[in-house]
Design an enzyme around this catalytic site. Structure first.
Site, PDB file in Angstrom:
ATOM      1  N   ASP A 168       0.806  -1.224   0.000  1.00  0.00           N
ATOM      2  CA  ASP A 168       0.000   0.000   0.000  1.00  0.00           C
ATOM      3  C   ASP A 168       0.839   1.273   0.000  1.00  0.00           C
ATOM      4  O   ASP A 168       0.464   2.295   0.574  1.00  0.00           O
ATOM      5  CB  ASP A 168      -0.978   0.011   1.193  1.00  0.00           C
ATOM      6  CG  ASP A 168      -1.809  -1.257   1.197  1.00  0.00           C
ATOM      7  OD1 ASP A 168      -2.299  -1.620   0.124  1.00  0.00           O
ATOM      8  OD2 ASP A 168      -1.931  -1.874   2.261  1.00  0.00           O
TER       9      ASP A 168
ATOM     10  N   HIS B  11      -4.564  -2.308  -5.844  1.00  0.00           N
ATOM     11  CA  HIS B  11      -3.834  -1.140  -6.335  1.00  0.00           C
ATOM     12  C   HIS B  11      -4.833  -0.075  -6.750  1.00  0.00           C
ATOM     13  O   HIS B  11      -5.712  -0.319  -7.565  1.00  0.00           O
ATOM     14  CB  HIS B  11      -2.922  -1.541  -7.506  1.00  0.00           C
ATOM     15  CG  HIS B  11      -1.774  -2.396  -7.068  1.00  0.00           C
ATOM     16  ND1 HIS B  11      -0.800  -2.839  -7.910  1.00  0.00           N
ATOM     17  CD2 HIS B  11      -1.436  -2.849  -5.837  1.00  0.00           C
ATOM     18  CE1 HIS B  11       0.089  -3.549  -7.223  1.00  0.00           C
ATOM     19  NE2 HIS B  11      -0.282  -3.579  -5.969  1.00  0.00           N
TER      20      HIS B  11
END
Ligand code: IMP
Ligand code: MG
Length: 338
Positions: free
Chosen positions: A12, A41
């Site tokens: 992340d 994503h």
């Protein structure tokens, strides 16, 4: 040549945004994804946000073909839905040996307290599919799914011929160094190695054609599951700012992310092990006053101090990458090129 995007922390970091930016502004013939749907994503363009768990983040560039390598794991229904939302079915290519995670594998992972509570698995079944593959059980390959027949091509041959013609490839990795099965904080890691060399192998590419390795960092670290996190933030008010303005909520797991301080040690290892040539920083706007900054000189002293510290670190660690990209807001276009 090949450019690779890797995570320098615990996932992340904003690999989706950086890959989307590079692909949109660049001229990659192919954008390749490896790894599983436990990695979400996020790509934002003109206020529209896409959370991609299956296809590469380079989809915004209509000239770029999208590829899933033999080391990609997906689920047919999730993949087809994502193709529909992004309108990319015409551009998708799948390696015959990409693996389709089965319902049984997902159920097995979700039913195991060891994975869900102790390791904090996202619960997609990726770890179980990897385990079945390693044990040489009958996993479901993309080539065995009639619904995916039209997408199947020999990916190593396709990509290597493209390199031979002088075309460029963007290889998008998943997670980050702290979650690597080999180099991370075992057992609080994912089920694969998460470094550049492994991503190449998973795609069917070799190391000789690599140009740049981008490693993505935030000025702080987040973790959605258990595991080490230095100077973890406990102040509720501060945490709330990260969870709201910083969108620090698991894009797949929906869990509130834990927040910790930037770790120089893991950053050094990420630079070293990935052979990082270019650093990309995201979320610099979490330092107050840095939203959508357009010039380096306009960063606040706090942001500049962080960037200068990172430059100093990189002078000490081979191969001494430069800071190349700084993301100053969520939109793909909120990116400063240095
Ligand atoms: P698993 O890979 O789903 O088994 O999860 C193992 C650990 O890695 C857990 O702590 C997860 O929260 C974490 N993890 C897996 N994928 C990601 C990701 O893409 N971003 C952040 N954390 C992840
Ligand atoms: Mg993510």
């Amino acid at each position: 040549m090949i450019d690779i995007v890797c995570g320098g922390q615990a996932g992340d970091e904003g690999k989706g945004k950086i890959s989307a930016y590079l692909s949109y502004k660049g001229s990659y013939a192919y954008c390749v994804r490896v790894g599983g749907p436990n990695a979400g994503h996020t790509v934002v363009q003109n206020g529209t946000s896409y959370t991609l768990k299956n296809i590469p983040s380079g989809f915004l560039n209509p000239a770029t073909k999208l590829v899933l390598g033999a080391g990609a794991y997906t689920k047919t229904e999730w993949l087809l839905k994502e193709l529909e939302v992004t309108g990319t079915a015409e551009r998708l290519i799948i390696d015959p040996h990409a693996v389709l995670i089965t319902e049984e594998e997902t159920a097995r992972e979700r039913g195991a307290a060891h994975f869900m509570s102790h390791i904090g698995s996202v619960g997609t079944g990726l770890g179980q599919a990897v385990k079945d593959r390693i044990e040489r059980r009958s996993v479901k390959f993309a080539k065995d799914e009639p619904l995916l027949k039209e997408f199947i091509q020999d990916v190593p041959e396709l990509l290597n011929k493209a390199l031979d013609r002088g075309e460029d490839i963007l290889l998008e990795g998943t997670q980050g160094i702290k979650l690597s099965l080999l180099h991370g904080e075992y057992p609080f890691v994912t089920s694969r190695d998460t470094t550049a060399a492994t991503f190449l192998g998973e795609a069917g590419l070799g190391p000789k054609s690599v140009r740049d390795v981008y490693v993505v960092f935030k000025p702080y670290i987040t973790r959605v599951g258990p595991g080490p996190l230095a100077h973890e933030m406990t102040d509720e008010k501060e945490l709330e700012i990260y969870h709201t303005k910083g969108h620090e909520i698991g894009s797949v797991s929906k869990r509130l992310r834990r927040i910790g301080a930037f770790e120089k040690t893991s950053a050094s290892r990420a630079i070293m092990i990935n052979n990082c040539t270019k650093i990309a920083i995201t979320h610099i706007d979490m330092f107050a006053g840095n939203d959508r900054v357009k010039k380096y000189e306009d960063f606040t002293p706090q942001a500049k101090a962080f960037l200068e510290d990172l430059k100093a670190l990189s002078r000490e660690v081979y191969p001494h990458p430069e800071i190349a990209l700084i993301s100053t807001g969520p939109d793909m276009e909120d990116t400063l090129v240095l």
